[in-house]
Design an enzyme around this catalytic site. Structure first.
Site, PDB file in Angstrom:
ATOM      1  N   GLU A 170     -50.576 116.089  17.280  1.00  0.00           N
ATOM      2  CA  GLU A 170     -51.784 115.856  16.485  1.00  0.00           C
ATOM      3  C   GLU A 170     -52.885 116.786  16.995  1.00  0.00           C
ATOM      4  O   GLU A 170     -53.094 116.883  18.198  1.00  0.00           O
ATOM      5  CB  GLU A 170     -52.243 114.392  16.615  1.00  0.00           C
ATOM      6  CG  GLU A 170     -53.356 114.083  15.622  1.00  0.00           C
ATOM      7  CD  GLU A 170     -53.752 112.606  15.628  1.00  0.00           C
ATOM      8  OE1 GLU A 170     -54.031 112.072  14.560  1.00  0.00           O
ATOM      9  OE2 GLU A 170     -53.778 112.006  16.709  1.00  0.00           O
ATOM     10  N   GLY A 304     -56.610 110.594  25.714  1.00  0.00           N
ATOM     11  CA  GLY A 304     -56.299 109.333  26.385  1.00  0.00           C
ATOM     12  C   GLY A 304     -54.873 108.893  26.121  1.00  0.00           C
ATOM     13  O   GLY A 304     -54.164 108.434  27.007  1.00  0.00           O
ATOM     14  N   ALA A 305     -54.426 109.040  24.870  1.00  0.00           N
ATOM     15  CA  ALA A 305     -53.082 108.596  24.471  1.00  0.00           C
ATOM     16  C   ALA A 305     -52.789 109.126  23.075  1.00  0.00           C
ATOM     17  O   ALA A 305     -53.679 109.631  22.393  1.00  0.00           O
ATOM     18  CB  ALA A 305     -52.999 107.070  24.493  1.00  0.00           C
ATOM     19  N   GLU A 341     -53.134 102.324  20.405  1.00  0.00           N
ATOM     20  CA  GLU A 341     -51.955 103.103  19.968  1.00  0.00           C
ATOM     21  C   GLU A 341     -50.977 102.241  19.171  1.00  0.00           C
ATOM     22  O   GLU A 341     -50.357 102.722  18.220  1.00  0.00           O
ATOM     23  CB  GLU A 341     -51.249 103.736  21.172  1.00  0.00           C
ATOM     24  CG  GLU A 341     -52.126 104.661  22.015  1.00  0.00           C
ATOM     25  CD  GLU A 341     -52.983 105.623  21.204  1.00  0.00           C
ATOM     26  OE1 GLU A 341     -52.518 106.145  20.175  1.00  0.00           O
ATOM     27  OE2 GLU A 341     -54.143 105.848  21.598  1.00  0.00           O
ATOM     28  N   GLU A 363     -58.395 106.411  12.835  1.00  0.00           N
ATOM     29  CA  GLU A 363     -59.014 106.190  14.148  1.00  0.00           C
ATOM     30  C   GLU A 363     -60.049 105.067  14.162  1.00  0.00           C
ATOM     31  O   GLU A 363     -60.150 104.324  15.131  1.00  0.00           O
ATOM     32  CB  GLU A 363     -59.631 107.496  14.668  1.00  0.00           C
ATOM     33  CG  GLU A 363     -58.614 108.598  14.908  1.00  0.00           C
ATOM     34  CD  GLU A 363     -57.528 108.212  15.920  1.00  0.00           C
ATOM     35  OE1 GLU A 363     -57.659 107.178  16.597  1.00  0.00           O
ATOM     36  OE2 GLU A 363     -56.531 108.957  16.026  1.00  0.00           O
TER      37      GLU A 363
END
Length: 938
Positions: A170, A304-305, A341, A363
């Site tokens: 991404e 972060g993830a 996530e 998001e």
């Protein structure tokens, strides 16, 4: 030139004539690397062909750090064409074949690196409605950044360096790993095979179905075919990771992967993932569609993830938890990132935005669901105490003229990367929270489940969400709705009168929410009470000296309020520039935006602020902690736009000496500390120290109450950690004495003595003030395997007064051997916040700018964080000129057009205006307040 361009595009299907550049949009004629004309001139791919299935085979070599691969793509042809345009970046294509019913044909390959595109030229027409297959053989180097298919490494406790390869696709990086249609709307199924050495394992989105032995002592892992998904969600890892596993109540196998020496830090994440996946499975009323969900802790990871479907990836600090060494805020952070996530497995993966302009649908929802899910599954974490902070952070950037609408047009990769910001995540979450409060949580839940079910495995735009949240009790949905839905609608039907928000007219969710997603910024609502009459008006809140920029904005605002006469929440939908509402009786005070559930600020005109200040000083608990935090935030922000005098805001802040709730205390620090941070970067030590003393005095009572242990709720522990750290940084004598004693005891035990986790930041920070103490901390950092301990050690080392150590830390992090390069941006920002290091950080940023944008990518939130962190506390025209000169000297390829640069200029200009207007006021108020306190003590 122009006729030649028209001739070229005549070869393309006529139904896509709309994609030919219009005369008022002159386009550069695209020329392929071999000098031929490239048959497509748009950054977005043509819609003549879409992929159905990828058969992808990869062979990464972790010694030579490169990889080879073969991809076969099944194509669906929508219009007759002889060109297949797709993406590939920095890749050598050795063979391209068309596998057609009539036989195999060689395709000519044209490359256009500017748009990361390949054109596969066929000498036969691909016919509409027919299925074809192309096969490409390719090779590339493993990326040395943090995206695409990239190299990662870690050092064992014996000093051995081990190499692995992982992916981060991404937003636009799948094209660097294999040729593909790298746009979110081109969903397809993927069947993946990976060749590896026996000493490694391979994992991917789906479970492994078999392993085949190959010549040369190699193994090939075959993975099951994925569900239909976008390219940016594909993932695979080749490593020596170990794993622990459990099965959810719904039969999904959850595994946590980590490097062998840290596998004992995975138990908490495993519990959280099982609990949260089960929660979402039930909440969304849609079964998680894959047989497994892996969570992998990657030693080198930029963000972060990442929510790759079935294989989510994390920073080690985002997944690994040691019950004896990790803090309350570590636990909160890890649980939130896992919740985020796993929410994406539905919001983003199952239902995906059509294009990156609506990234917030992914998001904003995932950020919002962190709080919804944890409030129910982990009530002890008290996540509601922290939600407000997200809205304040969003408002920080959204109050600049360089902000952007939540949904905003983007085209190139840098613009797409820039969408991953506080507006998409935090503002997105805050407006969803406002909408949930507006519709009721029950109606909102029914609407989003309807949205997910209606658009599963598809792509959506803003309006699809609003339609799903409108008229949720229609008969069609009720027929297939679950019991909860039917009960809610039956109850709604029985209730007399209209909704709590509006009367007469039909509720138009889209009309309301378009005002929040299609225009940037947010409203400031001015409230003026005269007797029973409440006059309301709205305008854009904007930190600027150009009032014309606030014109032309209008929101539909779901106002909430309570009064001294009635603690129940009253509601009013403000649709116009101004309006009037009437109270049943006169009141002493009125508080709008109850609990700050709305994404707007409030200014109390007339004597309104005086009533609020009086209430806070005499009975602050009449309002909730969130209400108090929002008043602190709003009043200080209003000083910036000259709606409120600084002394009014400071008078309000005096009530904080009796405050104990985390969000209000936090916001008090959040508004007061930046005032002296601006002074640290100017030469005004007297006023700076006066301001610091005022803040210490204000919170002295609360600081003195803190015990040096790990007792209490998560919020109390997070607050304790911050208060003790602040007190020691500010040289509050009782704190420094105790922290110094504890540091010496800890060092004498060679770090084996067990310190309460909540106090370690304060203890380490005091220890880092001496050269011997700093060196000891560094030695512990070098050998520690606990990620949360390493983070605290690193931060403490960056607040030392020794400039040679600060410079060395930045250089070491750039080098990446002991201090990971992924942490470099945080190190630079910590040094920039240090009054002894801010010049070093600015010089380092300039010197290494080109390396930084290469490593962390143009437009990324990392670069944005870096630019803001290094520049946003300057407040002089000289520094503004120096910063502007540097960024203006860059080319567009080096980032000169990035939004974060414009934001840094605006922030510094705002700081300059603030200091010019308010320094004399601040000086006078502190003198007066100091003498007032002195007389009270006498």
């Amino acid at each position: 030139m122009f006729p030649l361009l028209l001739l070229l595009f005549a070869l393309l299907p006529s139904s896509h004539g709309a994609q030919i550049p219009s005369p008022d949009q002159p386009k550069e004629i695209p020329v392929a690397t071999n000098g031929q004309l490239f048959p497509w001139d748009r950054m977005r791919l043509p819609k003549t062909i879409s992929p159905l299935h990828y058969d992808l085979s990869l062979h990464p070599n972790l010694t030579t750090l490169d990889f080879t691969g073969v991809v076969r793509i099944d194509l669906d042809v929508h219009e007759d064409t002889s060109v297949v345009v797709l993406h590939a970046k920095k890749m050598y294509i050795s063979s391209a074949l068309l596998l057609a019913p009539a036989g195999t044909r060689v395709l000519q390959v044209l490359e256009y690196p500017r748009f990361h595109q390949l054109a596969l030229m066929s000498d036969v027409v691909l016919t509409k409605g027919r299925k074809y297959e192309v096969q490409l053989e390719f090779a590339a180097n493993l990326s040395d950044s943090y995206h695409g298919f990239y190299k990662s490494s870690y050092r064992t406790s014996t000093g051995e360096v081990r190499v692995m390869a992982s992916t981060q696709f991404e937003a636009t990086f799948a094209r660097g790993a294999f040729p593909c249609f790298d746009e979110p709307a081109f969903k397809a199924n993927f069947t993946i095979r990976i060749i590896r050495e026996p000493r490694h394992i391979a994992i991917s989105n789906m479970p492994k179905v078999r392993t085949v032995e190959l010549p040369g002592d190699l193994l090939e892992d075959h993975f099951d075919t994925t569900v239909r998904m976008s390219t940016y969600l594909v993932a695979y890892i080749v490593s020596d990771f170990q794993s622990v596993s459990r099965t959810t109540q719904h039969g999904v196998k959850i595994s946590i992967y980590a490097v062998p020496e840290k596998i004992n830090q995975t138990a908490f994440a495993l519990d959280a993932a099982v609990k949260l996946l089960d929660f979402y499975d039930d909440y969304f009323d849609i079964p998680y569609p894959l047989p497994k969900q892996d969570l992998a802790a990657i030693p080198d990871f930029q963000s972060g993830a990442m929510e790759n479907w079935g294989l989510t990836t994390y920073r080690e600090t985002g997944l690994l938890f040691d019950p004896d060494r990790s803090s309350a805020s570590d636990k909160l952070g890890i649980t939130k990132v896992i919740a985020h996530e796993l929410a994406h497995q539905w919001f983003g993966n199952l239902v995906t935005m059509e294009w990156w302009n609506d990234l917030w649908l992914n998001e904003g929802f995932a950020k919002f669901m962190e709080f919804v899910s944890l409030d129910i599954t982990y009530p002890e974490l008290q996540v509601d105490d922290f939600f407000l902070g997200k809205c304040f952070e969003a408002m920080e950037v959204d109050s600049l003229s360089s902000s952007h609408p939540v949904s905003t047009p983007v085209e190139n990769p840098t613009q797409i990367q820039e969408m991953f910001d506080d507006v998409s995540y935090d503002k997105g979450a805050c407006i969803l929270n406002m909408l949930r409060d507006f519709l009721t949580p029950e109606a909102f839940e029914i609407g989003i489940i309807r949205y997910l079910k209606r658009f599963s495995y598809q792509n959506t735009v803003n309006s699809h969400l609003w339609e799903s949240l409108t008229d949720i009790c229609s008969s069609d949905d009720l027929d297939e709705g679950r019991m909860k839905h039917k009960e809610f609608c039956s109850k709604r039907k029985d209730e007399s009168g209209a909704s709590k928000w509006y009367s007469g007219d039909e509720l138009d969710v889209r009309a309301i929410m378009d005002t929040w997603t299609l225009q940037e910024g947010f409203p400031l609502v001015t409230v003026e009470v005269k007797g029973r009459e409440v006059r309301l008006s709205q305008e854009r809140f904007l930190r600027t000296d150009n009032p014309s920029l606030t014109e032309g904005f209008l929101w539909q605002i779901p106002l909430t309020y309570m009064t001294s006469a009635s603690r129940s929440v009253h509601r009013f939908l403000l649709k116009t520039k101004s309006d009037v509402l009437y109270l049943p009786e006169e009141v002493d005070w009125v508080k709008f935006n109850v609990n700050m559930s709305g994404y707007y600020m409030v200014h109390y005109g007339g004597g309104g602020w005086n009533s609020i200040i009086s209430l806070l000083h005499h009975n602050h608990t009449a309002l909730s902690g969130n209400d108090r935090a929002s008043l602190i935030h709003n009043v200080f922000q209003l000083v910036s736009v000259e709606k409120v005098r600084l002394d009014t805001a400071l008078e309000l802040s005096l009530y904080l000496s009796r405050e104990t709730e985390i969000m209000a205390v936090w916001q008090g620090f959040g508004e007061l500390v930046p005032l002296y941070k601006l002074m640290e970067k100017r030469d005004m030590p007297e006023l700076e120290n006066q301001m610091k003393s005022f803040i210490v005095d204000l919170f002295r009572g609360l600081i003195d109450q803190q015990e040096w242990n790990d007792s209490g709720s998560v919020s109390q522990r997070v607050l304790r950690s911050y208060l003790l750290l602040f007190a020691c940084v500010r040289n509050y004598s009782p704190c420094v004495t105790k922290a110094t004693r504890l540091f010496n005891q800890w060092r004498d035990s060679d770090g084996t003595m067990s310190l309460p986790v909540d106090i370690t930041m304060a203890v380490f920070m005091v220890g880092a003030r001496t050269r011997e103490g700093w060196d000891f901390l560094y030695e512990k950092y070098r050998t520690s395997l606990q990620m949360s301990v390493k983070s605290r050690l690193k931060w403490a080392m960056a607040v030392t007064t020794m400039t040679d150590k600060l410079q060395w830390m930045m250089e070491q992090s750039l080098n990446g051997e002991v201090m990971k390069t992924q942490d470099l941006p945080d190190v630079i920002v910590s040094v920039a916040r240090n009054p002894h290091g801010f010049k070093l950080a600015w010089d380092f940023l300039r010197t290494h700018w080109h390396t930084l944008i290469q490593k962390f990518d143009l437009g990324s939130s990392t670069i944005s964080h870096l630019v803001a962190g290094v520049t946003n506390q300057y407040s002089t025209r000289e520094m503004l000129h120096e910063i502007r000169s540097f960024f203006d000297s860059l080319t567009e390829e080096a980032g000169s057009q990035m939004r974060c640069i414009q934001q840094s200029y605006e922030t510094i200009e705002d700081n300059i205006r603030w200091m010019d207007r308010n320094l004399p006021l601040l000086q006078a108020w502190l003198n007066k307040h100091g003498s007032r306190n002195h007389h009270q003590e006498l």
